[in-house]
Design a protein around this motif. Structure first.
Motif, PDB file in Angstrom:
ATOM      1  N   ARG A 129      -4.519 -12.858  -2.586  1.00 28.08           N
ATOM      2  CA  ARG A 129      -4.191 -12.411  -0.821  1.00 28.08           C
ATOM      3  C   ARG A 129      -3.207 -11.239  -1.288  1.00 28.08           C
ATOM      4  O   ARG A 129      -2.248 -11.104  -0.598  1.00 28.08           O
ATOM      5  CB  ARG A 129      -3.476 -13.707  -0.411  1.00 28.08           C
ATOM      6  N   MET A 130      -3.389 -10.461  -2.032  1.00 25.28           N
ATOM      7  CA  MET A 130      -2.452  -9.134  -2.074  1.00 25.28           C
ATOM      8  C   MET A 130      -2.967  -7.967  -1.220  1.00 25.28           C
ATOM      9  O   MET A 130      -4.117  -7.755  -1.190  1.00 25.28           O
ATOM     10  CB  MET A 130      -2.586  -8.605  -3.649  1.00 25.28           C
ATOM     11  N   SER A 131      -1.997  -7.372  -0.978  1.00 24.25           N
ATOM     12  CA  SER A 131      -2.440  -6.143  -0.103  1.00 24.25           C
ATOM     13  C   SER A 131      -3.263  -4.860  -1.033  1.00 24.25           C
ATOM     14  O   SER A 131      -2.787  -4.596  -2.156  1.00 24.25           O
ATOM     15  CB  SER A 131      -1.077  -5.372   0.504  1.00 24.25           C
ATOM     16  N   MET A 132      -4.090  -4.287  -0.350  1.00 25.37           N
ATOM     17  CA  MET A 132      -4.559  -3.149  -1.194  1.00 25.37           C
ATOM     18  C   MET A 132      -3.880  -1.687  -0.660  1.00 25.37           C
ATOM     19  O   MET A 132      -4.508  -0.837  -1.238  1.00 25.37           O
ATOM     20  CB  MET A 132      -6.256  -3.202  -0.550  1.00 25.37           C
ATOM     21  N   ALA A 133      -2.852  -1.980  -0.041  1.00 22.18           N
ATOM     22  CA  ALA A 133      -2.230  -0.871   0.343  1.00 22.18           C
ATOM     23  C   ALA A 133      -1.231  -0.025  -0.592  1.00 22.18           C
ATOM     24  O   ALA A 133      -0.684   0.866  -0.508  1.00 22.18           O
ATOM     25  CB  ALA A 133      -1.234  -0.989   1.393  1.00 22.18           C
ATOM     26  N   ASN A 134      -1.064  -0.874  -1.733  1.00 23.42           N
ATOM     27  CA  ASN A 134      -0.235  -0.531  -2.913  1.00 23.42           C
ATOM     28  C   ASN A 134      -1.058   0.695  -3.534  1.00 23.42           C
ATOM     29  O   ASN A 134      -2.182   0.726  -3.559  1.00 23.42           O
ATOM     30  CB  ASN A 134       0.295  -1.638  -3.818  1.00 23.42           C
ATOM     31  N   PRO A 135      -0.413   0.974  -4.906  1.00 21.57           N
ATOM     32  CA  PRO A 135      -1.035   2.142  -5.454  1.00 21.57           C
ATOM     33  C   PRO A 135      -2.208   1.550  -6.459  1.00 21.57           C
ATOM     34  O   PRO A 135      -3.265   2.275  -6.492  1.00 21.57           O
ATOM     35  CB  PRO A 135       0.157   2.830  -6.628  1.00 21.57           C
ATOM     36  N   VAL A 136      -1.955   0.356  -6.916  1.00 21.65           N
ATOM     37  CA  VAL A 136      -2.814  -0.333  -7.665  1.00 21.65           C
ATOM     38  C   VAL A 136      -4.203  -0.605  -6.645  1.00 21.65           C
ATOM     39  O   VAL A 136      -5.575  -0.227  -6.994  1.00 21.65           O
ATOM     40  CB  VAL A 136      -2.707  -1.609  -8.188  1.00 21.65           C
ATOM     41  N   GLY A 137      -3.845  -1.042  -5.656  1.00 22.72           N
ATOM     42  CA  GLY A 137      -5.114  -1.231  -4.572  1.00 22.72           C
ATOM     43  C   GLY A 137      -5.695  -0.036  -3.960  1.00 22.72           C
ATOM     44  O   GLY A 137      -7.043  -0.126  -4.009  1.00 22.72           O
ATOM     45  N   ARG A 138      -5.202   1.051  -3.866  1.00 22.52           N
ATOM     46  CA  ARG A 138      -5.760   2.147  -3.508  1.00 22.52           C
ATOM     47  C   ARG A 138      -6.778   2.824  -4.704  1.00 22.52           C
ATOM     48  O   ARG A 138      -7.757   3.248  -4.522  1.00 22.52           O
ATOM     49  CB  ARG A 138      -4.824   3.388  -3.051  1.00 22.52           C
TER      50      ARG A 138
END
Length: 191
Positions: A31-40
């Protein structure tokens, strides 16, 4: 020589795209946000494949079957093209291709986890907290926690990443042996 170059390029593309799809799956699971650099970065590499698949297999609360299917498709294409390039897809070669791809996805997951653990361990030495280190810590913590309960600190050094890497490498070797057996002795590349 051309076969080796093409084989290498197939390996790089399959590892990058398939690994990103598995990372997307893991981030969804946690349930991690994809808004971080890894997610992007992960979304940039996988949206073209995962989003159409999500129309067929909508993501659940924590499980994203489309990301897993994307990794499987990538490995299926990878091994299919590789075996065809090497002229190893005879009458029986097609039958073993889905199993090779399934084992390839598991092997790729092992490789991705190994890379995450190594990068997280190295970044932990710098003592700088960034969004990337937080993401890596969150992705590796569930795998390191059971080992940390068993393996004590040695001189203040946490050896759990080393233990996990060794275990992952053993699993990777076993999977590679299974793949080689399925491919008639032909050794399948690292991931």
């Amino acid at each position: 020589m051309i076969q080796q170059i093409l084989s290498f390029l197939l390996q790089v593309v399959a590892t990058l795209v398939g690994g990103a799809a598995l990372l997307r799956l893991a981030m969804r699971w946690q349930r991690m946000s994809m808004a971080n650099p890894v997610g992007r970065f992960v979304r940039a590499l996988t949206d073209w494949l995962v989003l159409p698949l999500q129309r067929l297999l909508p993501p659940g609360n924590r499980f994203d079957a489309a990301s897993l299917l994307a990794a499987f498709i990538v490995k299926l294409l990878h091994y299919g093209l590789l075996l065809a390039l090497l002229g190893l897809l005879g009458a029986g070669g097609w039958a073993s291709l889905p199993v090779l791809a399934l084992l390839g996805v598991v092997r790729l997951a092992v490789s991705v986890m190994t890379a995450l653990v190594i990068i997280a361990a190295i970044l932990s030495w710098t003592q700088n907290r960034t969004l990337v280190t937080d993401v890596l810590d969150q992705l590796t913590a569930p795998w390191l926690a059971p080992i940390r309960r068993i393996v004590p600190l040695v001189g203040g050094v946490d050896l759990s990443p080393l233990v996990l890497i060794v275990l992952l490498q053993v699993v990777g070797m076993a999977l590679g042996g299974l793949q080689a057996g399925l491919a008639g002795g032909w050794t399948v590349a690292a991931a």
